[in-house]
Enzyme design. Sequence first.
Site, short mmCIF file in Angstrom:
data_model
loop_
_atom_site.label_atom_id
_atom_site.label_comp_id
_atom_site.label_asym_id
_atom_site.label_seq_id
_atom_site.Cartn_x
_atom_site.Cartn_y
_atom_site.Cartn_z
N ASP A 258 59.71 32.65 -4.95
CA ASP A 258 60.61 32.56 -6.09
C ASP A 258 60.67 33.92 -6.79
OD1 ASP A 258 62.29 30.88 -7.72
OD2 ASP A 258 60.76 31.02 -9.28
N GLU B 63 63.90 34.32 -2.41
CA GLU B 63 64.85 33.86 -3.43
C GLU B 63 65.39 35.10 -4.13
OE1 GLU B 63 66.39 33.65 -6.85
OE2 GLU B 63 64.34 33.21 -7.49
N ASP C 195 67.44 24.09 -10.01
CA ASP C 195 67.86 24.64 -11.30
C ASP C 195 69.34 24.42 -11.61
OD1 ASP C 195 65.41 25.63 -12.20
OD2 ASP C 195 65.68 27.55 -11.18
#
Length: 500
Positions: free
Chosen positions: A291, A338, A391
């Site tokens: 991430d 990501e 998200d």
Amino acid sequence: MENLIERGAGILCHISSLPGKYGIGTVGKEAYEFADFLKRSHIKYWQILPLAQTGYGDSPYSSVCCNSGNPYFIDLEALKADGLLDDEELASCEMPVGDIDYGTLYKTRYDILRLAYARFDIKNEEFVRFVESGEFDDYAVFMSLKSIYSGSFKDFPDSYKYSENLAIKEFRETNYKSDYCFWIFVQYIFKKQWTKLKAYVNSLGIKIIGDLPLYVAYDSSDVWARPELFRLDEDLNPTEVAGVPPDYFSPTGQLWGNPVYNWDLMESENYEWWIERLRKMRETVDIIRIDHFRGFDRYYSIPADAETAEYGEWKQGPGLKFFLQLRKKLGNIPVIAEDLGIIDYGVEKLRQRTGYPGMKIMLFAFDGKPTNPYLPRNIQENSVVYSGTHDNATTLGLLKRMNDGQFSVFKSRLRAALKDEEVVFPFITRREAARALCISVMATKADLAILPIQDVLGLGDEARMNVPSTAMGNWKFRLTQIPSRYHAAILRKIVKEYNR
């Protein structure tokens, strides 16, 4: 470095979102049934969010220990089968079907786990070896201290706050059976149960994609045990914290509050802390999604006393030298980068040099710009494409919030994208358009196409997992049942049609 991910389709569904009687998804029978659903659907990848034990706010991206497992995910029925709980105690853990009630879980789940622990033989040879390995020593001491002193580690007496060796040794001995071994026990049980589930999932030909947050929480055993690895002052308060600068979505930016790393010291130690973290993650899952990958190139640092993220500055991260050291120690492990958000040439260059596939989000594709990198025609093989992530709004939720004019424009752009992909899928309604977008995801050239389970089932905003920049009310979504054979048949057809 090369991409190690083969073409296929995946489903994003966190363990917490699985159905069951005990208030939150676990690694119990429903997890095995979900794996069976993926097998029937010819899905090759199961993506989950971080498995770590959550802290205040219940976010899987804010943990008390980055390498831990979440005790909430322990299968209570397996504890009963092992003679550690009885029928009445198990029944007392049942909770209504629906969204997760973290408040009730926090008040009740650790009590039942302590009951199980009271019946567990801590002299068991396998458990003794687990304790002596030291893997969760810092975590167990930290959690024991929090059990006694509450608050954050800033509130511990100084000898514990600063982790003085003699004081910690005496504390561990004094609280060995009452607290220390309890926290080792929950990690021991979780690891055993998770290892068994992963073996089953892998036996079906399915790989698990796990999520690795870039930063760790301030109030964690990670920061408490190695404060020198973070930008802290002499009182162990952060001097710099992480976040992202202002943008179109947030005029004051996002102030995450995580302490940033002391990358210079980490480099002097050959990034041992990070490499050990990734080694443990590699044992836990098959593929690692890192991430906020951009933080390895440059990271946004904000003064710790700032009230918003407006006054931060970009600082240089470790860059390629970290990944070269990682490869030297662990080999070429499968990683997804990501690379969303504020991306510049440096981030893109780093991702290309590592060889890691980046991410594409189809919900961001339809702004009318032919150069949009998320448009299906612009998506290339070495990438992972999603309809949306944890998200984002669900696809149907986003479409339902469009007015008629906005939806009309969206339809024309989606139809053009489908034509580019030579996909024939007529649609009129918002629900049909949501399905069409998912088919477009599957039809891209991307090596890996992933759909959140909410989009597979055609769910709306009620099923959204997280709204960024909101502290409360997230991470609650749960399935009411394992998806049906009807949904498996639809997925199977799409997987076959687009050679996934």
